[in-house]
Design a protein around this motif. Sequence first.
Motif, PDB file in Angstrom:
ATOM      1  N   LEU A  87     -34.451  21.090  -4.099  1.00  0.00           N
ATOM      2  CA  LEU A  87     -34.097  22.336  -4.783  1.00  0.00           C
ATOM      3  C   LEU A  87     -34.065  23.550  -3.863  1.00  0.00           C
ATOM      4  O   LEU A  87     -33.853  24.668  -4.331  1.00  0.00           O
ATOM      5  N   GLU A  88     -34.274  23.355  -2.599  1.00  0.00           N
ATOM      6  CA  GLU A  88     -34.339  24.477  -1.670  1.00  0.00           C
ATOM      7  C   GLU A  88     -33.656  24.102  -0.368  1.00  0.00           C
ATOM      8  O   GLU A  88     -33.730  22.956   0.072  1.00  0.00           O
ATOM      9  N   SER A  89     -32.995  25.058   0.255  1.00  0.00           N
ATOM     10  CA  SER A  89     -32.346  24.842   1.551  1.00  0.00           C
ATOM     11  C   SER A  89     -32.823  25.908   2.520  1.00  0.00           C
ATOM     12  O   SER A  89     -33.113  27.034   2.133  1.00  0.00           O
ATOM     13  N   VAL A  90     -32.878  25.547   3.783  1.00  0.00           N
ATOM     14  CA  VAL A  90     -33.286  26.476   4.831  1.00  0.00           C
ATOM     15  C   VAL A  90     -32.208  26.467   5.914  1.00  0.00           C
ATOM     16  O   VAL A  90     -31.615  25.435   6.206  1.00  0.00           O
ATOM     17  N   PHE A  91     -31.909  27.646   6.478  1.00  0.00           N
ATOM     18  CA  PHE A  91     -30.887  27.733   7.524  1.00  0.00           C
ATOM     19  C   PHE A  91     -31.363  28.653   8.631  1.00  0.00           C
ATOM     20  O   PHE A  91     -32.208  29.519   8.434  1.00  0.00           O
ATOM     21  N   TRP A  92     -30.785  28.438   9.842  1.00  0.00           N
ATOM     22  CA  TRP A  92     -31.105  29.259  11.001  1.00  0.00           C
ATOM     23  C   TRP A  92     -29.941  29.204  11.984  1.00  0.00           C
ATOM     24  O   TRP A  92     -29.150  28.272  11.965  1.00  0.00           O
ATOM     25  N   PRO A  93     -29.838  30.213  12.862  1.00  0.00           N
ATOM     26  CA  PRO A  93     -28.811  30.158  13.912  1.00  0.00           C
ATOM     27  C   PRO A  93     -29.176  29.085  14.933  1.00  0.00           C
ATOM     28  O   PRO A  93     -30.356  28.830  15.181  1.00  0.00           O
ATOM     29  N   ASN A  94     -28.150  28.474  15.495  1.00  0.00           N
ATOM     30  CA  ASN A  94     -28.367  27.346  16.384  1.00  0.00           C
ATOM     31  C   ASN A  94     -27.293  27.337  17.467  1.00  0.00           C
ATOM     32  O   ASN A  94     -26.141  27.674  17.202  1.00  0.00           O
ATOM     33  N   VAL A  95     -27.651  26.955  18.676  1.00  0.00           N
ATOM     34  CA  VAL A  95     -26.692  26.750  19.763  1.00  0.00           C
ATOM     35  C   VAL A  95     -26.889  25.346  20.312  1.00  0.00           C
ATOM     36  O   VAL A  95     -27.980  24.783  20.218  1.00  0.00           O
ATOM     37  N   TYR A  96     -25.834  24.774  20.866  1.00  0.00           N
ATOM     38  CA  TYR A  96     -25.936  23.412  21.399  1.00  0.00           C
ATOM     39  C   TYR A  96     -25.023  23.241  22.591  1.00  0.00           C
ATOM     40  O   TYR A  96     -24.092  24.011  22.832  1.00  0.00           O
ATOM     41  N   ILE A  97     -25.317  22.192  23.351  1.00  0.00           N
ATOM     42  CA  ILE A  97     -24.445  21.725  24.420  1.00  0.00           C
ATOM     43  C   ILE A  97     -24.450  20.201  24.327  1.00  0.00           C
ATOM     44  O   ILE A  97     -25.485  19.600  24.038  1.00  0.00           O
ATOM     45  N   GLU A  98     -23.270  19.589  24.506  1.00  0.00           N
ATOM     46  CA  GLU A  98     -23.202  18.134  24.430  1.00  0.00           C
ATOM     47  C   GLU A  98     -22.263  17.587  25.493  1.00  0.00           C
ATOM     48  O   GLU A  98     -21.368  18.273  25.968  1.00  0.00           O
ATOM     49  N   LYS A  99     -22.512  16.338  25.831  1.00  0.00           N
ATOM     50  CA  LYS A  99     -21.752  15.648  26.871  1.00  0.00           C
ATOM     51  C   LYS A  99     -21.466  14.235  26.395  1.00  0.00           C
ATOM     52  O   LYS A  99     -22.356  13.546  25.906  1.00  0.00           O
ATOM     53  N   ASP A 100     -20.219  13.803  26.507  1.00  0.00           N
ATOM     54  CA  ASP A 100     -19.825  12.443  26.158  1.00  0.00           C
ATOM     55  C   ASP A 100     -19.852  11.567  27.406  1.00  0.00           C
ATOM     56  O   ASP A 100     -19.309  11.944  28.445  1.00  0.00           O
ATOM     57  N   LEU A 101     -20.491  10.410  27.288  1.00  0.00           N
ATOM     58  CA  LEU A 101     -20.467   9.386  28.326  1.00  0.00           C
ATOM     59  C   LEU A 101     -20.163   8.066  27.647  1.00  0.00           C
ATOM     60  O   LEU A 101     -20.942   7.600  26.816  1.00  0.00           O
ATOM     61  N   TRP A 102     -19.018   7.513  27.957  1.00  0.00           N
ATOM     62  CA  TRP A 102     -18.492   6.305  27.353  1.00  0.00           C
ATOM     63  C   TRP A 102     -18.431   6.513  25.851  1.00  0.00           C
ATOM     64  O   TRP A 102     -17.709   7.381  25.384  1.00  0.00           O
ATOM     65  N   LYS A 103     -19.150   5.768  25.032  1.00  0.00           N
ATOM     66  CA  LYS A 103     -19.118   5.949  23.571  1.00  0.00           C
ATOM     67  C   LYS A 103     -20.369   6.657  23.059  1.00  0.00           C
ATOM     68  O   LYS A 103     -20.667   6.632  21.873  1.00  0.00           O
ATOM     69  N   PHE A 104     -21.113   7.291  23.958  1.00  0.00           N
ATOM     70  CA  PHE A 104     -22.338   7.984  23.571  1.00  0.00           C
ATOM     71  C   PHE A 104     -22.174   9.483  23.779  1.00  0.00           C
ATOM     72  O   PHE A 104     -21.490   9.925  24.700  1.00  0.00           O
ATOM     73  N   THR A 105     -22.806  10.252  22.919  1.00  0.00           N
ATOM     74  CA  THR A 105     -22.832  11.703  23.037  1.00  0.00           C
ATOM     75  C   THR A 105     -24.286  12.137  23.161  1.00  0.00           C
ATOM     76  O   THR A 105     -25.116  11.798  22.312  1.00  0.00           O
TER      77      THR A 105
END
Length: 178
Positions: A87-105
């Motif tokens: 019955l409740e949701s929480v939110f916040w600002p977020n930053v990310y960095i990601e890298k793909d290698l073969w079939k994995f992130t």
Amino acid sequence: MFKRILAGLVLAMAFLSPALAEVRFDLGFNVPLGLGGISSSGTTTVGEATDFLTSHIIPLPHADVYFQMPFDTFRFGGGIRIYTFILESVFWPNVYIEKDLWKFTFVGQVGGGLFGTFGLFNSLQTGKVFIPDVSVWFRAGTSLRLGGGIMGLYVPDLSEDGLLMMYYLGLNLALVSR
């Protein structure tokens, strides 16, 4: 001062990102497998909570909305991360960095500083809270991801040298509009 800097970053991202970035929408859930902590005295796990979580499946649904930009072989972005509980949701600002290698992130992300809730109780607050998350995902197709990671919670007002952590398995659908 912190609120002014945060407001300036949010406004800059809001005005510049649509012109330069792709919009990304992540929808999925994480299933916690255990809880623990890291402090100056070492790492610990909460045995009773880990036993409970391994014997019961409790999915934590989430939705994330980001502006992302590819840079060489990396993608980075910023936006809002939302976790919902019945019955409740929480939110916040977020930053990310990601890298793909073969079939994995491989993904590293961090959020915090500003928190909002909506549902039964609505609020918006700032605070010294830091939420790091490190995860590895297997990509099945272009959007579906299966994987796991460790999410932390650092609240310096509660403990100067402690980081609470939850390790999880998850399923994620990453949709990008180009």
